[in-house]
Motif scaffolding. Structure first.
Motif, mmCIF file in Angstrom:
data_model
loop_
_atom_site.group_PDB
_atom_site.id
_atom_site.type_symbol
_atom_site.label_atom_id
_atom_site.label_comp_id
_atom_site.label_asym_id
_atom_site.label_seq_id
_atom_site.Cartn_x
_atom_site.Cartn_y
_atom_site.Cartn_z
ATOM 1 N N CYS A 62 -27.741 4.707 -21.217
ATOM 2 C CA CYS A 62 -26.277 4.755 -21.206
ATOM 3 C C CYS A 62 -25.845 6.187 -21.520
ATOM 4 O O CYS A 62 -26.517 6.887 -22.290
ATOM 5 C CB CYS A 62 -25.704 3.810 -22.260
ATOM 6 S SG CYS A 62 -23.897 3.939 -22.336
ATOM 7 N N CYS A 187 -19.845 -4.119 -24.806
ATOM 8 C CA CYS A 187 -20.841 -4.318 -23.741
ATOM 9 C C CYS A 187 -21.761 -5.479 -24.066
ATOM 10 O O CYS A 187 -22.978 -5.318 -24.255
ATOM 11 C CB CYS A 187 -21.625 -3.042 -23.448
ATOM 12 S SG CYS A 187 -20.619 -1.794 -22.668
ATOM 13 N N CYS A 274 -24.661 -3.295 -28.463
ATOM 14 C CA CYS A 274 -24.550 -3.696 -27.061
ATOM 15 C C CYS A 274 -25.916 -4.092 -26.486
ATOM 16 O O CYS A 274 -26.943 -3.926 -27.132
ATOM 17 C CB CYS A 274 -24.002 -2.527 -26.255
ATOM 18 S SG CYS A 274 -24.954 -1.011 -26.508
ATOM 19 N N ARG A 278 -30.991 0.459 -28.057
ATOM 20 C CA ARG A 278 -31.986 1.529 -28.034
ATOM 21 C C ARG A 278 -32.462 1.831 -29.448
ATOM 22 O O ARG A 278 -31.785 2.521 -30.192
ATOM 23 C CB ARG A 278 -31.369 2.776 -27.367
ATOM 24 C CG ARG A 278 -31.100 2.606 -25.890
ATOM 25 C CD ARG A 278 -29.966 3.478 -25.406
ATOM 26 N NE ARG A 278 -28.694 3.050 -25.947
ATOM 27 C CZ ARG A 278 -27.559 3.716 -25.844
ATOM 28 N NH1 ARG A 278 -27.533 4.869 -25.210
ATOM 29 N NH2 ARG A 278 -26.448 3.242 -26.361
ATOM 30 N N GLY A 438 -22.655 0.707 -19.762
ATOM 31 C CA GLY A 438 -24.031 1.092 -20.030
ATOM 32 C C GLY A 438 -24.846 1.389 -18.785
ATOM 33 O O GLY A 438 -25.951 1.920 -18.884
HETATM 34 S S1 SF4 Z 1 -23.781 0.097 -23.305
HETATM 35 FE FE1 SF4 Z 1 -23.159 2.226 -23.612
HETATM 36 S S2 SF4 Z 1 -20.935 2.202 -23.281
HETATM 37 FE FE2 SF4 Z 1 -21.584 0.109 -23.711
HETATM 38 S S3 SF4 Z 1 -21.305 -0.119 -25.934
HETATM 39 FE FE3 SF4 Z 1 -23.435 0.421 -25.500
HETATM 40 S S4 SF4 Z 1 -23.464 2.619 -25.790
HETATM 41 FE FE4 SF4 Z 1 -21.313 2.056 -25.485
#
Ligand code: SF4
Length: 506
Positions: A62, A187, A274, A278, A438
Motif C-alpha cells: 500500500c 480498509c 486494515c 504488514r 491498499g
Molecule cells: S490498506 Fe493502505 S490505505 Fe488502507 S488503511 Fe491500510 S494503509 Fe491505509
C-alpha cells in the motif's frame, strides 16, 4: 554488528512489500467464503492481484507505509544507542529506495521531512531480555486504519448495544462496536488487537502489541480464547464486508490481551489494522548483526490470481474531461474504468483550494484522494511507485464546495463520504468512486505517465497535486448523482445487525 543496518533494511523492505503467509491465508479464506460475483468479491480479487504484484515488483503493498513501529528485544549489554542510529539510517534508506513513503510531517508547519525521520518518527521501543539474540519486529500500520483505533471507558452506553459494563460481556460489546464503527474507512476486512485494562496510553500500546501475535496461535487465557472465537464467529454477521461494500467477511483476525488497571479506570482499547497487515520480524546475531531467521514466514499460502466472474455487463468507460450527462447515467454499483487525466488531492490540497484557484483546469475532471509513492529517475522524470486511495471522509468539510467551485465530475477515494458531499454530488452532477484501498501496485499499473506536479515544495510528495495520465483505472460508483450512497446503506444495515448483539452472552 557490522550487518545490523543492512539486516534492518531487509526487514523494512520485506515488511512493506511481502504480506506474511498467515495474513495471506486469512485473505485466501475470505476469498473462499465471499459470495461469487459480489462487490466484495471484486475487491478481494483486486487485493489478491495487488499482493502478488507487490511481491513480484518489490513495491509497497500500500502507498501508505504507515508509522514504522519497531519492537526490539536486546540481550543485556547491547548498545541501544548505536542500534537506534542504525534503525534510523535503514528507515531513511528504505525511503530513498521508494519502499517507504515519505510519511513524517511537522505537525505545526506541515513540512514533510522527506526521509521518515523526525521527532517521534520512527517509533522504536527497546526492551532487554535474558536471551542471547536480538529480536526486532516491525509493523507498518497506515493512517486510514490508525484513525479507526478506538478506546472505550467502561461503564458506558454504547450506540445500538445499550449498557456496557465492566465485565466480559461489556468487553464483547466494545469489540463488536469497534468492528462496526470502522466500516470501510480502515480498509476492511480488518485485524484487531484488543487490550483490556491499563491506562489510556498503555492500553493503546498493548492493543498494538497484540497485532504481533501469530494469527493461528491460541490465547492461553481460557476466557479470552473463547471471546476471540466468539468475535471471529459473529463479527462477520455485521455485513460490513471488504472495503465496506457489504459482504460476508468483515474481520480477518482478533487477538485480545489483558493487563491490570487502576480501580477507577476500565479501558478497552482496540487497534484496528486494515487487510494490508504488514508486520514482520527477525532474530539477529548480536555479534555480526546478520539475520538468523524470520519470525512470520512459517507455513505456506496458496494465494492465486483468479479470473473475476462478474460485472462485465455493468462496466462503464469514462474519459476525462467528463460530461454531466455521462455522470447522470451512472448509478451505485456500476464499475467504471477511467482514462485520460486525473489529479491527486488530499488534505492540504482541499484546504488550499477553498481559498485559491486550482493550478490547472479541473472542469469535467477527476480528483483522486491519493498520496502516492513517487520516484524521480536520473533524467528527472517522475514515476508512480504506489498509488492507492486514501480515506475520503477527511475531506468531507470541503468536498461539496470544491466540486461546485471547479466543476469536478468525479471524486475518488475510499471509505465513502457523508451527507454534505452526497447532496453536493446531486446538485453539481458528480459521482464518488470507491477505489480499492491498499491496492497501490494494482493502481500504479494503470498510470501511463506523470504529466506534472504542483505544490510539491509546499506540501511534500504525498500531499502535492500530481497530474496523472491513466488508462482503464477501475473503481466502483458508491455514491451517485441521484442521492444514493452504498456507504449509508451498509452503515444502516450493519447498525441494525449490531443491535442484535445487545443481549448479554456472558
Ligand atoms: S490498506 Fe493502505 S490505505 Fe488502507 S488503511 Fe491500510 S494503509 Fe491505509
Amino acid at each position: 554488528m557490522e550487518h545490523f543496518e543492512e539486516s534492518l533494511l531487509k526487514l523494512i523492505i520485506d515488511t512493506s512489500t511481502n504480506l506474511p503467509p498467515d495474513v495471506r491465508r486469512a485473505v485466501e479464506q475470505a476469498q473462499i467464503r465471499e459470495e461469487i460475483g459480489s462487490r466484495a468479491a471484486l475487491a478481494l480479487e483486486t487485493i489478491v492481484e495487488n499482493v502478488l504484484l507487490a511481491e513480484e515488483e518489490q513495491g509497497p503493498i500500500c502507498q501508505d507505509t504507515g508509522m514504522p513501529t519497531f519492537e526490539v528485544h536486546t540481550p543485556v549489554g547491547a548498545n541501544q544507542i548505536v542500534m537506534e542510529r542504525q534503525i534510523k539510517a535503514a528507515v531513511a534508506e528504505a525511503t530513498r529506495l521508494g519502499k517507504l513513503r515519505t510519511n513524517s510531517v511537522d505537525s505545526l508547519t506541515g513540512k514533510n521531512t522527506g526521509d521518515n525521520l523526525g521527532p517521534g518518527t520512527p517509533v522504536i521501543h527497546f526492551h532487554q531480555w535474558e536471551n542471547d539474540e536480538i529480536d526486532v519486529r516491525l509493523i507498518l500500520k497506515g493512517g486510514g486504519c490508525e484513525n479507526k483505533n478506538i478506546q472505550y471507558s467502561l461503564p458506558m452506553e454504547l450506540p445500538g448495544l445499550g449498557k456496557t459494563g465492566r465485565d466480559l460481556d461489556g468487553i464483547r460489546k466494545c469489540i463488536m462496536h469497534a468492528v462496526y464503527q470502522a466500516q470501510g474507512q480502515g480498509c476492511s476486512a480488518g485485524f484487531i488487537g484488543v487490550s483490556i485494562g491499563g491506562d489510556r496510553t498503555s492500553g493503546y500500546q498493548h492493543a498494538k502489541e497484540q497485532l504481533f501475535r501469530h494469527l493461528d496461535d491460541h490465547n492461553p487465557i481460557k476466557e479470552l480464547a473463547e471471546l476471540e472465537s466468539y468475535i471471529m464467529e459473529h463479527a462477520n454477521e455485521l455485513g460490513v464486508g471488504t472495503m465496506g461494500f457489504g459482504g460476508r467477511i468483515s474481520l480477518l483476525g482478533c487477538k485480545i490481551g489483558v493487563q491490570n488497571r487502576l480501580p477507577a479506570s476500565f479501558f478497552v482499547s482496540v487497534a484496528y489494522n486494515c487487510w494490508a497487515f504488514r508486520r514482520q520480524g527477525v532474530r539477529i546475531d548480536p555479534r555480526t548483526g546478520e539475520i538468523l531467521n524470520w519470525i512470520y514466514k512459517q507455513g505456506t499460502s496458496d494465494l492465486k490470481r483468479k479470473e473475476f466472474a462478474g460485472f462485465s455487463d455493468k462496466v462503464k468507460v469514462l474519459r476525462a474531461p467528463i460530461s454531466e450527462e455521462e455522470i447522470r447515467a451512472l448509478h451505485v454499483g456500476d464499475v467504471v474504468l477511467i482514462s485520460g487525466e486525473m489529479h491527486t488531492g488530499r488534505d492540504a490540497i482541499h484546504k488550499y483550494l477553498m481559498d485559491h484557484d486550482a493550478p490547472v483546469s479541473l472542469e469535467g475532471g477527476v480528483l483522486y484522494h491519493c498520496g502516492p509513492v513517487m520516484m524521480k529517475d536520473d533524467e528527472g522524470k517522475w514515476h508512480v511507485k504506489a498509488a492507492g486511495p486514501t480515506t475520503s471522509a477527511r475531506e468531507e468539510p470541503y468536498q461539496a464546495e470544491i466540486i461546485q467551485k471547479f466543476g469536478l465530475r468525479v471524486v475518488m477515494g475510499k471509505g465513502g463520504m457523508g451527507a454534505k458531499t452526497l447532496a453536493g454530488l446531486k446538485a453539481s452532477g458528480a459521482v464518488y468512486l470507491n477505489a480499492i484501498g491498499g491496492a497501490a501496485q494494482y493502481y500504479a499499473k494503470s498510470v501511463e505517465a506523470v504529466d506534472g506536479v504542483d505544490y510539491l515544495e509546499e506540501f511534500g510528495i504525498p500531499e502535492a497535486m500530481w497530474h496523472l495520465q491513466v488508462d482503464g483505472f477501475p473503481a466502483i460508483v458508491t455514491m451517485d448523482s441521484h442521492g444514493n450512497s452504498l456507504h449509508a446503506d451498509v452503515d444502516d444495515h450493519s447498525f441494525k445487525k449490531l443491535e442484535e448483539f445487545a443481549d448479554p452472552v456472558y
